[in-house]
Design an enzyme around this catalytic site. Sequence first.
Site, PDB file in Angstrom:
ATOM      1  N   LYS A  65     -12.471  -5.876   0.000  1.00 45.60           N
ATOM      2  CA  LYS A  65     -11.055  -7.486   0.016  1.00 45.60           C
ATOM      3  C   LYS A  65     -11.780  -8.460  -0.768  1.00 45.60           C
ATOM      4  O   LYS A  65     -11.024  -8.965  -1.007  1.00 45.60           O
ATOM      5  CB  LYS A  65     -10.321  -7.425   1.458  1.00 45.60           C
ATOM      6  CG  LYS A  65      -9.712  -6.279   1.777  1.00 45.60           C
ATOM      7  CD  LYS A  65      -9.234  -6.246   3.165  1.00 45.60           C
ATOM      8  CE  LYS A  65      -7.952  -5.236   3.705  1.00 45.60           C
ATOM      9  NZ  LYS A  65      -7.237  -5.336   2.883  1.00 45.60           N
ATOM     10  N   ASN A 110      -2.221   2.124   7.186  1.00 46.71           N
ATOM     11  CA  ASN A 110      -2.720   0.389   8.072  1.00 46.71           C
ATOM     12  C   ASN A 110      -1.817  -0.421   7.598  1.00 46.71           C
ATOM     13  O   ASN A 110      -0.480  -0.556   7.150  1.00 46.71           O
ATOM     14  CB  ASN A 110      -4.014   0.009   6.185  1.00 46.71           C
ATOM     15  CG  ASN A 110      -3.738  -0.656   5.170  1.00 46.71           C
ATOM     16  OD1 ASN A 110      -3.171  -1.835   5.837  1.00 46.71           O
ATOM     17  ND2 ASN A 110      -2.761   0.071   4.193  1.00 46.71           N
ATOM     18  N   ARG A 111      -1.895  -1.690   8.571  1.00 46.77           N
ATOM     19  CA  ARG A 111      -1.333  -2.738   8.698  1.00 46.77           C
ATOM     20  C   ARG A 111      -2.862  -3.986   8.881  1.00 46.77           C
ATOM     21  O   ARG A 111      -2.629  -4.657   9.975  1.00 46.77           O
ATOM     22  CB  ARG A 111      -0.361  -3.323  10.327  1.00 46.77           C
ATOM     23  CG  ARG A 111      -1.362  -2.170  11.384  1.00 46.77           C
ATOM     24  CD  ARG A 111       0.159  -2.301  12.163  1.00 46.77           C
ATOM     25  NE  ARG A 111      -0.972  -2.125  14.238  1.00 46.77           N
ATOM     26  CZ  ARG A 111      -0.478  -0.629  14.731  1.00 46.77           C
ATOM     27  NH1 ARG A 111       0.050   0.255  13.903  1.00 46.77           N
ATOM     28  NH2 ARG A 111      -1.412  -0.451  15.735  1.00 46.77           N
ATOM     29  N   PHE A 114      -3.905  -8.402   5.239  1.00 43.94           N
ATOM     30  CA  PHE A 114      -4.639  -9.407   4.036  1.00 43.94           C
ATOM     31  C   PHE A 114      -5.785 -10.223   4.966  1.00 43.94           C
ATOM     32  O   PHE A 114      -6.330 -10.767   4.877  1.00 43.94           O
ATOM     33  CB  PHE A 114      -4.067 -10.651   3.458  1.00 43.94           C
ATOM     34  CG  PHE A 114      -2.608  -9.838   2.819  1.00 43.94           C
ATOM     35  CD1 PHE A 114      -2.656  -8.954   1.929  1.00 43.94           C
ATOM     36  CD2 PHE A 114      -2.044 -10.902   2.110  1.00 43.94           C
ATOM     37  CE1 PHE A 114      -1.548  -8.618   1.095  1.00 43.94           C
ATOM     38  CE2 PHE A 114      -0.548 -10.719   1.667  1.00 43.94           C
ATOM     39  CZ  PHE A 114      -0.682  -9.254   0.476  1.00 43.94           C
ATOM     40  N   ASN A 138      -6.856  -9.555  -7.332  1.00 46.61           N
ATOM     41  CA  ASN A 138      -6.121  -9.468  -6.635  1.00 46.61           C
ATOM     42  C   ASN A 138      -5.352 -10.701  -5.406  1.00 46.61           C
ATOM     43  O   ASN A 138      -6.546 -10.897  -4.224  1.00 46.61           O
ATOM     44  CB  ASN A 138      -5.065  -7.948  -5.537  1.00 46.61           C
ATOM     45  CG  ASN A 138      -4.586  -7.345  -4.802  1.00 46.61           C
ATOM     46  OD1 ASN A 138      -3.592  -8.090  -4.524  1.00 46.61           O
ATOM     47  ND2 ASN A 138      -3.956  -6.335  -5.523  1.00 46.61           N
ATOM     48  N   ASN A 171       0.312  -9.870  -5.544  1.00 42.18           N
ATOM     49  CA  ASN A 171       0.837  -8.683  -4.835  1.00 42.18           C
ATOM     50  C   ASN A 171       1.886  -9.254  -3.632  1.00 42.18           C
ATOM     51  O   ASN A 171       1.868 -10.571  -2.644  1.00 42.18           O
ATOM     52  CB  ASN A 171      -0.469  -8.540  -3.392  1.00 42.18           C
ATOM     53  CG  ASN A 171       0.151  -7.562  -2.551  1.00 42.18           C
ATOM     54  OD1 ASN A 171       1.043  -6.987  -2.839  1.00 42.18           O
ATOM     55  ND2 ASN A 171      -1.071  -6.598  -2.069  1.00 42.18           N
ATOM     56  N   SER A 174       2.905  -6.193  -0.177  1.00 45.17           N
ATOM     57  CA  SER A 174       2.137  -5.624   0.736  1.00 45.17           C
ATOM     58  C   SER A 174       3.611  -5.782   2.403  1.00 45.17           C
ATOM     59  O   SER A 174       4.282  -6.529   2.435  1.00 45.17           O
ATOM     60  CB  SER A 174       0.853  -5.923   1.669  1.00 45.17           C
ATOM     61  OG  SER A 174       0.503  -5.794   3.355  1.00 45.17           O
TER      62      SER A 174
END
Length: 339
Positions: A65, A110-111, A114, A138, A171, A174
């Site tokens: 990330k 996954n949660r 960001f 991204n 994005n 999500s």
Amino acid sequence: MYTLARQLLFKLSPETSHDLSLDLIGAGGRLGLNGLLCKAPASLPVNVMGLQFPNPVGLAAGLDKNGAAIDGFAQLGFGFVEIGTVTPRPQPGNPKPRIFRLPEAEAIINRMGFNNLGVDNLLARVAAAKYKGVLGINIGKNFDTPVERAVDDYLICLDKVYAHASYVTVNVSSPNTPGLRSLQFGDSLKQLLADLATRRAELALRHGKHVPLAIKIAPDMTDEETAQVAQALIETGMDAVIATNTTLSRVGVEGMEHGDEAGGLSGAPVREKSTHTVKVLASELGGKLPIIAAGGITEGKHAAEKIAAGASLVQIYSGFIYKGPALIRESVDAIAAKR
């Protein structure tokens, strides 16, 4: 070797394992060791979005990330690396635990939400990296930015990353940021894309280069909704679409431990949904812009299936966690065998 490493890593919590793996890959990259430990995939060059890729198998966003291990991932043999999702301001993401393994299904839920250190931190790491290949960045919106003002966050990020990215991924898919997926539909999508296209034109003049824009979509839309997205991408001059993000469906993991956890499901169970989305997009786009396929690639043949469905490039994430770097070479070989 990776089988043993995975056994050890899987004894740790998923997020601890993820962070440790990222540290090790990053350290290996700085020392130049990763390329020595992994057999490089065959050369399989492809030109997509006006960019030259040494092979069509890339790293999907989400694994790195903050751009902490760009050189390390590149040395493993990826044809391109996508980092992020990054937001204008740092944010911690959702409370832990927020990653769950479902090994019997080769899946992950996954949660994360960001979680990232912010775009400025990411760009400092990009500047420090030696990697000169194709780098995707991204971008997303901060959790506390109202969805009706999401475009502000995307434009802030686009302004900052433009000069440093080979391409930029927007994005809007999500499932872990409330309201985000609403940006995939109707006038909301068209307005967002139009605003991005306008800003990109300004940035292209300022920087003297055209940086492609890709939009990452969900696998949970109807065929009609996917078709509408395709038309919006064409109308607004986008350069690519990434299909797909994680799914909210739990088909294939019913009754499994952690199978009912909230979040996005990735890995093998999303494969068919993602590939179907690729096929719908390919039909609607008619070659007007390329498709980057992600979702459920756990064997080389799955990568080849994505290409056969209409994709020009593929990305892996969950499959990499379960199968390791060998999946890169296996995927390149499988794609080459079908050419």
